[in-house]
Design a protein around this motif. Sequence first.
Motif, PDB file in Angstrom:
ATOM      1  N   THR A   7       0.839  -1.197   0.000  1.00 41.83           N
ATOM      2  CA  THR A   7       0.000   0.000   0.000  1.00 41.83           C
ATOM      3  C   THR A   7       0.871   1.242   0.000  1.00 41.83           C
ATOM      4  O   THR A   7       2.058   1.203   0.382  1.00 41.83           O
ATOM      5  N   ASN A   8       0.289   2.339  -0.455  1.00 40.49           N
ATOM      6  CA  ASN A   8       0.974   3.627  -0.412  1.00 40.49           C
ATOM      7  C   ASN A   8       0.375   4.541   0.647  1.00 40.49           C
ATOM      8  O   ASN A   8       0.835   5.671   0.827  1.00 40.49           O
ATOM      9  N   GLN A   9      -0.652   4.047   1.328  1.00 42.67           N
ATOM     10  CA  GLN A   9      -1.376   4.885   2.285  1.00 42.67           C
ATOM     11  C   GLN A   9      -1.426   4.201   3.641  1.00 42.67           C
ATOM     12  O   GLN A   9      -1.719   3.004   3.741  1.00 42.67           O
TER      13      GLN A   9
ATOM     14  N   ILE B 294       5.648  -0.309   1.706  1.00 44.99           N
ATOM     15  CA  ILE B 294       4.834  -0.434   2.918  1.00 44.99           C
ATOM     16  C   ILE B 294       3.945  -1.670   2.776  1.00 44.99           C
ATOM     17  O   ILE B 294       3.193  -1.803   1.795  1.00 44.99           O
ATOM     18  N   LEU B 295       4.035  -2.564   3.737  1.00 43.09           N
ATOM     19  CA  LEU B 295       3.213  -3.772   3.714  1.00 43.09           C
ATOM     20  C   LEU B 295       2.152  -3.661   4.800  1.00 43.09           C
ATOM     21  O   LEU B 295       2.456  -3.477   5.989  1.00 43.09           O
ATOM     22  N   LYS B 296       0.906  -3.738   4.369  1.00 37.71           N
ATOM     23  CA  LYS B 296      -0.209  -3.741   5.312  1.00 37.71           C
ATOM     24  C   LYS B 296      -0.544  -5.203   5.655  1.00 37.71           C
ATOM     25  O   LYS B 296      -0.746  -6.030   4.762  1.00 37.71           O
ATOM     26  N   ILE B 297      -0.590  -5.506   6.938  1.00 42.00           N
ATOM     27  CA  ILE B 297      -0.910  -6.866   7.387  1.00 42.00           C
ATOM     28  C   ILE B 297      -2.139  -6.770   8.286  1.00 42.00           C
ATOM     29  O   ILE B 297      -2.145  -6.002   9.250  1.00 42.00           O
ATOM     30  N   SER B 298      -3.164  -7.534   7.964  1.00 37.55           N
ATOM     31  CA  SER B 298      -4.413  -7.438   8.752  1.00 37.55           C
ATOM     32  C   SER B 298      -4.990  -8.817   9.013  1.00 37.55           C
ATOM     33  O   SER B 298      -4.768  -9.774   8.256  1.00 37.55           O
TER      34      SER B 298
END
Length: 419
Positions: A319-321, A410-414
């Motif tokens: 992600t960029n955000q 950026i790595l988003k982990i959910s």
Amino acid sequence: MIAISGGLDSVLLTHLCHNLKLNISLAHCNFNLRGNESDADEDFVLQLAEDLELEVFIESFDTETFAEDHKLSTQMAARTLRYHWFEELAEQLHFDYVLTAHHADDNLETFLINLSRGTGLDGLTGIPEINGKIVRPLLSFSRETIESYAVQNNIKWREDSSNASTKYLRNKLRHDVIPVLKEMNSQLLQNFKQTQDHLQDSKLIIKDSIDKVLETVITKISEHEIHFSIQKIKELSNPKVYLYEILKEYHFTEWQDITDLLNAQTGKQVFSSSHGLLKNRGELILFRNTIEEHAEAIAISEEDKNIKTALGYLVFELTNQINASNNATIYVDKDLLKYPLTVRKWVKGDYFYPFGMENKKKLSKFFKDEKLSMLEKENIWLLCSHNEVVWIMNHRADNRFKITNNTQYILKISLQNEI
């Protein structure tokens, strides 16, 4: 669907429903306990179905092996196999009801069996006429009435030779005890029905009382747990009785051990076949006692986008955000990760660097500061990079993998319930 053995009661029920032109099918269990006699019962049911032009389902069971494997009596094993199969058939073939041919004498026998073994109010209220899809239309009729009707209408049935033996408690009551009671009181079954009606009324009053008590003793309800205030329970007039009424549906049997939890040390637990009860400070925590699907560590490659874990689906996306983080979502510098990542249970000695802090902290200390219960600690899973904690899942990220001005990816982990 009519549960039919070939005996008087179920054969009569079949004829009654057929005469009423109900849309019925038959289901027969061959428990293979009486050799050729069991096979003859099956043949009789098949012939009856053919004569009445009814659909019939037959299932053969190795009852003795099942009883031995599950440490059950033969009678209990047969009952378990029977009702499990009925439930499967009803669900798969969309039957509205499963009819069984229990009658008033069966109900009295069940009452006396439970009474002789020691029981609560539930054991004295007998066999329910309607229990979900299970319906017992003959429950108000005596065995004598049923047999008289069958004889008058030339209905043929099979006699189970084992019913004549007094080896089993039910048969001993049927042949030796109940006839004496009926001789002493010709209105025995009618009076017994009145008594059970009064007991059912009492159950309704108790249920209303329990519902009101639950409003005061429950402090928290989540998807997996129910928390009860020990102090509020102790303030009740009889905590042991209320605990029984509150927890009986969760299959507990060791009621003294449960009562002892009120004054036990934190961490003490009692288990049933399906649930556990944990003493944690000022609360009792009820939880489902299940076998974990993912007890072993899970390896995650760089190509994996989602992985099923014991806590839900772990989802990875570039992600960029960056939105506000929460317990179920973290953002990390992807280049700092070393693959394969792993998801594993925490072990004693594990430590991490809490997000926003420069110093390391043992997980055990973190759990204590967070006031996690023993149950919550047992359900802690870690996302790790070469055994360095990236995330205490659903709790706190590690500071070593945070986003900085130098971060390129950026790595988003959910964690998600479904994907």
